[in-house]
Design an enzyme around this catalytic site. Sequence first.
Site, PDB file in Angstrom:
ATOM      1  N   GLU A  99      -6.788   5.160   7.788  1.00 55.39           N
ATOM      2  CA  GLU A  99      -6.468   6.563   7.491  1.00 55.39           C
ATOM      3  C   GLU A  99      -7.639   7.239   6.797  1.00 55.39           C
ATOM      4  O   GLU A  99      -7.909   8.413   7.000  1.00 55.39           O
ATOM      5  CB  GLU A  99      -5.185   6.625   6.636  1.00 55.39           C
ATOM      6  N   GLY A 154       2.648  -1.164   4.295  1.00 53.69           N
ATOM      7  CA  GLY A 154       2.753   0.235   3.891  1.00 53.69           C
ATOM      8  C   GLY A 154       4.188   0.615   3.582  1.00 53.69           C
ATOM      9  O   GLY A 154       4.706   0.363   2.492  1.00 53.69           O
ATOM     10  N   GLY A 155       4.849   1.207   4.566  1.00 50.66           N
ATOM     11  CA  GLY A 155       6.193   1.754   4.345  1.00 50.66           C
ATOM     12  C   GLY A 155       7.166   0.787   3.697  1.00 50.66           C
ATOM     13  O   GLY A 155       7.932   1.173   2.801  1.00 50.66           O
ATOM     14  N   SER A 196       3.179  -1.982  10.403  1.00 53.88           N
ATOM     15  CA  SER A 196       4.613  -2.104  10.676  1.00 53.88           C
ATOM     16  C   SER A 196       5.196  -3.473  10.355  1.00 53.88           C
ATOM     17  O   SER A 196       6.077  -3.974  11.068  1.00 53.88           O
ATOM     18  CB  SER A 196       4.921  -1.711  12.142  1.00 53.88           C
ATOM     19  N   ASN A 233       0.876  -1.172   0.000  1.00 50.44           N
ATOM     20  CA  ASN A 233       0.000   0.000   0.000  1.00 50.44           C
ATOM     21  C   ASN A 233       0.911   1.219   0.000  1.00 50.44           C
ATOM     22  O   ASN A 233       1.505   1.551   1.031  1.00 50.44           O
ATOM     23  CB  ASN A 233      -0.890  -0.030   1.258  1.00 50.44           C
ATOM     24  N   TRP A 234       1.027   1.831  -1.164  1.00 48.08           N
ATOM     25  CA  TRP A 234       1.976   2.939  -1.267  1.00 48.08           C
ATOM     26  C   TRP A 234       1.457   4.227  -0.639  1.00 48.08           C
ATOM     27  O   TRP A 234       2.194   5.188  -0.490  1.00 48.08           O
ATOM     28  CB  TRP A 234       2.343   3.175  -2.745  1.00 48.08           C
ATOM     29  N   LYS A 235       0.175   4.246  -0.305  1.00 53.77           N
ATOM     30  CA  LYS A 235      -0.425   5.463   0.265  1.00 53.77           C
ATOM     31  C   LYS A 235      -0.126   6.657  -0.648  1.00 53.77           C
ATOM     32  O   LYS A 235      -0.103   6.484  -1.865  1.00 53.77           O
ATOM     33  CB  LYS A 235       0.056   5.672   1.713  1.00 53.77           C
ATOM     34  N   GLU A 291      -5.676  -4.344  10.756  1.00 53.71           N
ATOM     35  CA  GLU A 291      -4.589  -3.388  10.943  1.00 53.71           C
ATOM     36  C   GLU A 291      -4.840  -2.569  12.204  1.00 53.71           C
ATOM     37  O   GLU A 291      -5.610  -1.602  12.171  1.00 53.71           O
ATOM     38  CB  GLU A 291      -4.512  -2.436   9.746  1.00 53.71           C
ATOM     39  N   GLY A 343       2.564   2.400  10.758  1.00 57.44           N
ATOM     40  CA  GLY A 343       3.604   3.414  10.590  1.00 57.44           C
ATOM     41  C   GLY A 343       4.344   3.763  11.867  1.00 57.44           C
ATOM     42  O   GLY A 343       5.076   4.747  11.921  1.00 57.44           O
ATOM     43  N   HIS A 365      -9.532   1.727   4.769  1.00 55.86           N
ATOM     44  CA  HIS A 365      -8.274   1.878   5.506  1.00 55.86           C
ATOM     45  C   HIS A 365      -8.498   2.867   6.652  1.00 55.86           C
ATOM     46  O   HIS A 365      -9.224   3.830   6.509  1.00 55.86           O
ATOM     47  CB  HIS A 365      -7.165   2.386   4.566  1.00 55.86           C
TER      48      HIS A 365
HETATM   49  P1  PGA Z   1       2.754   0.363   7.563  1.00 55.57           P
HETATM   50  O1  PGA Z   1       1.276   0.610   6.976  1.00 55.57           O
HETATM   51  O2  PGA Z   1       3.210  -0.965   7.046  1.00 55.57           O
HETATM   52  O3  PGA Z   1       3.569   1.521   7.063  1.00 55.57           O
HETATM   53  O4  PGA Z   1       2.619   0.350   9.064  1.00 55.57           O
HETATM   54  C1  PGA Z   1       0.384  -0.454   6.830  1.00 55.57           C
HETATM   55  C2  PGA Z   1      -0.908   0.049   6.260  1.00 55.57           C
HETATM   56  O5  PGA Z   1      -1.382   1.120   6.675  1.00 55.57           O
HETATM   57  O6  PGA Z   1      -1.499  -0.598   5.382  1.00 55.57           O
END
Ligand code: PGA
Length: 246
Positions: free
Chosen positions: A95, A229-230, A208, A10-12, A163, A169, A93
């Site tokens: 966010e 994500g990251g 994470s 997930n590149w956000k 999640e 993050g 998600h």
């Molecule tokens: P993260 O994000 O791996 O950077 O913690 C995961 C996500 O929000 O899908």
Amino acid sequence: MTRRKLVSGNWKMNGSLGALSELDAIAEAAEAHAGVDVAVAVPATLIAPAVARVATLSIGAQDVHAADKGAHTGCISAAMAKEAGARFSIVGHSERRADQGETDADVKAKAETLHARAMQAIVCVGETLDQREAGEAEAVVTAQIAASLPEGATGAWCAIAYEPVWAIGTGRTPTAGDVAAMHGAIRAKLRAMIGAEAEKVRILYGGSVTPDNARELLHVADVDGALVGGASLTAAKFVPIIAAAD
Ligand code: PGA
């Protein structure tokens, strides 16, 4: 019941045309680890160029509107994402639930729209730190599933991503025991909702995930993959996570 593992990036709101070169090695890893389904949800602007660059990789969107078209400035529909080459979308998600005020009903409608367009959905759920500390994590997550999962959801087009909001993050992750407990509770909730089909729905862990912890997290009972994500932004970090799932 063995479920194929699904590892989705997930590149956000990250990435650029230049960053698409990362996808080359990710696509190679996907081919090398043929027992694992690999996907990357990129920003909407990058869907078409990503698909053009790596045709073998499953490229998806990070969100779609529930409606097919209309006066919704700034949004894209599932049909638009599909036309650009997306095979799936993340929905709900945390966010988006936090920043855009998306409700469970919104998330469910988006997942239904994806199914109507023959696309796959990754439906995200997860508790906040306050909710976990209050002992409400399982109640919160199972209630989100009850209200976000479309009736008739099947493993062929729908996956869940658990999640924990406090793990996203932050570099913090739940213990393997906590992940096992939550994924077991999610599986039980799915059985209550969709019966035997629950065994086919993949439940991803997200928050994470790194090359260092992927192997442990991905082999917890009822963990059928990861939403990353990251660590999905570079092949150097994402490829070892794909390998850990195999
Ligand atoms: P993260 O994000 O791996 O950077 O913690 C995961 C996500 O929000 O899908």
